[in-house]
Each structure stands twice: as C-alpha cells, then as structure tokens.
Write a protein that holds these residues in place. Structure first.
Motif, PDB file in Angstrom:
ATOM      1  N   ALA A   1       5.760   8.619 -14.930  1.00 34.58           N
ATOM      2  CA  ALA A   1       6.408   7.556 -15.255  1.00 34.58           C
ATOM      3  C   ALA A   1       6.800   6.719 -14.010  1.00 34.58           C
ATOM      4  N   ALA A   2       7.549   7.383 -13.254  1.00 35.85           N
ATOM      5  CA  ALA A   2       8.028   6.750 -11.757  1.00 35.85           C
ATOM      6  C   ALA A   2       6.783   6.420 -10.988  1.00 35.85           C
ATOM      7  N   GLY A   3       5.713   7.276 -10.922  1.00 28.14           N
ATOM      8  CA  GLY A   3       4.811   7.060 -10.130  1.00 28.14           C
ATOM      9  C   GLY A   3       3.938   5.999 -10.392  1.00 28.14           C
ATOM     10  N   ILE A   4       3.752   5.826 -11.675  1.00 29.17           N
ATOM     11  CA  ILE A   4       3.009   4.749 -12.262  1.00 29.17           C
ATOM     12  C   ILE A   4       3.566   3.380 -12.143  1.00 29.17           C
ATOM     13  N   GLY A   5       5.102   3.474 -12.377  1.00 32.74           N
ATOM     14  CA  GLY A   5       5.783   2.095 -12.039  1.00 32.74           C
ATOM     15  C   GLY A   5       5.693   1.760 -10.449  1.00 32.74           C
ATOM     16  N   LEU A   6       5.742   2.888  -9.563  1.00 31.36           N
ATOM     17  CA  LEU A   6       5.518   2.409  -7.985  1.00 31.36           C
ATOM     18  C   LEU A   6       3.933   1.940  -7.918  1.00 31.36           C
ATOM     19  N   MET A   7       3.211   2.277  -8.479  1.00 29.36           N
ATOM     20  CA  MET A   7       1.701   1.880  -8.310  1.00 29.36           C
ATOM     21  C   MET A   7       1.497   0.616  -8.831  1.00 29.36           C
TER      22      MET A   7
ATOM     23  N   VAL B   1       0.333  12.693  -9.340  1.00 30.89           N
ATOM     24  CA  VAL B   1      -0.289  13.932  -9.324  1.00 30.89           C
ATOM     25  C   VAL B   1       0.696  15.096  -9.478  1.00 30.89           C
ATOM     26  N   VAL B   2       1.879  15.115  -8.548  1.00 33.14           N
ATOM     27  CA  VAL B   2       2.948  15.995  -8.647  1.00 33.14           C
ATOM     28  C   VAL B   2       3.509  16.125 -10.052  1.00 33.14           C
ATOM     29  N   GLY B   3       3.569  15.171 -10.768  1.00 31.63           N
ATOM     30  CA  GLY B   3       4.266  15.031 -12.358  1.00 31.63           C
ATOM     31  C   GLY B   3       2.947  15.900 -13.187  1.00 31.63           C
ATOM     32  N   ALA B   4       1.751  15.671 -13.105  1.00 35.95           N
ATOM     33  CA  ALA B   4       0.981  15.945 -13.837  1.00 35.95           C
ATOM     34  C   ALA B   4       0.630  17.562 -13.573  1.00 35.95           C
ATOM     35  N   MET B   5       1.021  18.022 -12.295  1.00 36.85           N
ATOM     36  CA  MET B   5       0.697  19.458 -11.947  1.00 36.85           C
ATOM     37  C   MET B   5       1.985  20.397 -12.465  1.00 36.85           C
TER      38      MET B   5
ATOM     39  N   ILE C   1       0.789  -1.163  -0.013  1.00 38.14           N
ATOM     40  CA  ILE C   1      -0.114  -0.060   0.025  1.00 38.14           C
ATOM     41  C   ILE C   1       0.755   1.220  -0.064  1.00 38.14           C
ATOM     42  N   PHE C   2       2.031   1.109   0.739  1.00 34.31           N
ATOM     43  CA  PHE C   2       2.871   2.321   0.439  1.00 34.31           C
ATOM     44  C   PHE C   2       3.175   2.796  -0.699  1.00 34.31           C
ATOM     45  N   SER C   3       3.643   1.668  -1.454  1.00 33.10           N
ATOM     46  CA  SER C   3       4.150   2.049  -3.154  1.00 33.10           C
ATOM     47  C   SER C   3       3.267   2.894  -3.737  1.00 33.10           C
ATOM     48  N   VAL C   4       1.743   2.187  -3.482  1.00 26.27           N
ATOM     49  CA  VAL C   4       1.041   2.769  -4.309  1.00 26.27           C
ATOM     50  C   VAL C   4       0.260   4.157  -3.889  1.00 26.27           C
ATOM     51  N   ILE C   5       0.503   4.577  -2.728  1.00 29.58           N
ATOM     52  CA  ILE C   5       0.081   5.952  -2.195  1.00 29.58           C
ATOM     53  C   ILE C   5       1.409   6.864  -2.716  1.00 29.58           C
TER      54      ILE C   5
ATOM     55  N   ALA D   1       0.865   7.427  -6.419  1.00 32.44           N
ATOM     56  CA  ALA D   1       0.027   8.186  -6.778  1.00 32.44           C
ATOM     57  C   ALA D   1       0.226   9.680  -6.570  1.00 32.44           C
ATOM     58  N   VAL D   2       0.891   9.926  -5.438  1.00 29.89           N
ATOM     59  CA  VAL D   2       1.682  11.434  -5.266  1.00 29.89           C
ATOM     60  C   VAL D   2       2.413  11.752  -6.185  1.00 29.89           C
ATOM     61  N   LEU D   3       3.287  10.743  -6.824  1.00 31.12           N
ATOM     62  CA  LEU D   3       4.265  11.164  -7.697  1.00 31.12           C
ATOM     63  C   LEU D   3       3.471  11.466  -9.160  1.00 31.12           C
TER      64      LEU D   3
END
Length: 181
Positions: A114-120, A99-103, A88-92, A95-97
């Motif tokens: 890309a890193a956030g999607i990989g972690l999710m 959102v930050v990357g999109a903003m 669950i920690f990797s998913v959270i 998801a933060v990465l």
C-alpha cells in the motif's frame, strides 16, 4: 460566423469571441490585430487546438487552420498540460516497496504494498504537474493589504501626515487586526 474560445492563461484576453471569418487562421489573425500581446502569448505557449469538434495534431494543424469553416464553427484553444518530470525517485522507491511487499509472507507485506502504491501515485503526480513560477525578485509588488480589504493601508516606515486646520484627505490605517472565531 466563427466563435473562438480561450481557456487557461489566454482567458486574460477574454473567453469568447465571435468573428465573421472564412478560416480559423483568418479568425486568429483578426484577433491578433485587435488584442495586444495575444500573438506573442500564443507563440510562447503550447496549446491544444480543436476546430468544430476535431482535435488538431501537428500534422493536421496547417491544413485545418486554412480549411473553410462551416456555419457557426467553434475554435477552442486550450493550454496543453506539461509535467515537471521530478518524481522519478518516488516511482522507483514505490515499485521496490510493492515488490518487497509482494515477496514477503508476513502481515506487513500488505502495508508495504500500500505504501509503495501510494509512493508510485505520488511520483506520477509530481511528474505530470508543472510547478508554478513566482516573481519574488521585485519587493515593491508584494504589498500586503490584509486579504484585499477596502481600507487604505500604509507600509511600515512611511511618513504619517500631520495636518493643521480643516483638511479633506484620505485615511491611512495605522493598525488593523483580524480575528477569527
């Protein structure tokens, strides 16, 4: 004639059994009487049951097990997949990465996404995968035979036989090497 097929951990008892039974419950009871430990293994596990191409739910299982089988019926017992629920920690963080990357409007935003999607994806995989258990408490069962070779091997510290005269004995390999090229 009913055919019962086992998958996963149940394959240790065999993969395919043909029995002359009227219901699935009767066929399984016949196997319980013939195969030692099968009933306990099925009771301790969580299995997906498929009878004649129809998946059984918890509600329909009692009715389905006692329904008269058709000619050449096939009963499948497949272990149900269960997850470890530890990612669950990797998913959270993923998801933060995202959102930050999109903003962000700079070039690194795509990299963060890309890193956030990989972690999710990694977190979801960790949650869906059950960790294997090992029995490392008994040291006597962990005998290394150098990749299951056919040579007789001896453990460190065991006595080496010293024979006088003509004897017919098995070998004890004192030194063995493995070279890969």
């Amino acid at each position: 004639m009913a055919t019962i097929r086992f998958y996963g951990d149940l394959k240790q008892y065999g993969t395919k059994f043909k029995l002359n039974a009227d219901t699935a419950a009767e066929a399984l009871n016949g196997l319980y009487l013939q195969i030692k430990g099968l009933r306990q293994n099925i009771m301790n596990g969580y299995f997906r049951v498929r009878i004649n191409g129809h998946d059984m739910t918890e509600d329909s299982l009692k009715f389905g097990m006692h329904t008269k089988l058709t000619e050449d019926a096939v009963i499948h017992l497949v272990p149900q997949v269960a997850g470890a629920k530890s990612g669950i920690f990797s998913v959270i963080v993923g998801a933060v990465l995202v959102v930050v990357g999109a903003m962000t409007s700079w070039v690194g935003g795509g990299v963060l996404m890309a890193a956030g999607i990989g972690l999710m994806v990694n977190g979801m995989t960790m949650m869906l995968t059950k960790l294997p258990t090992t029995n490392s408490t008994d040291e006597s069962t962990s005998k290394n035979t150098s990749f299951s070779s056919l040579d007789n091997t001896i453990a460190q510290g065991a006595p080496v036989p010293l024979c006088y005269g003509t004897m017919k004995i098995g070998s004890k390999v004192l030194s063995q090497g493995l070279e890969t090229i």
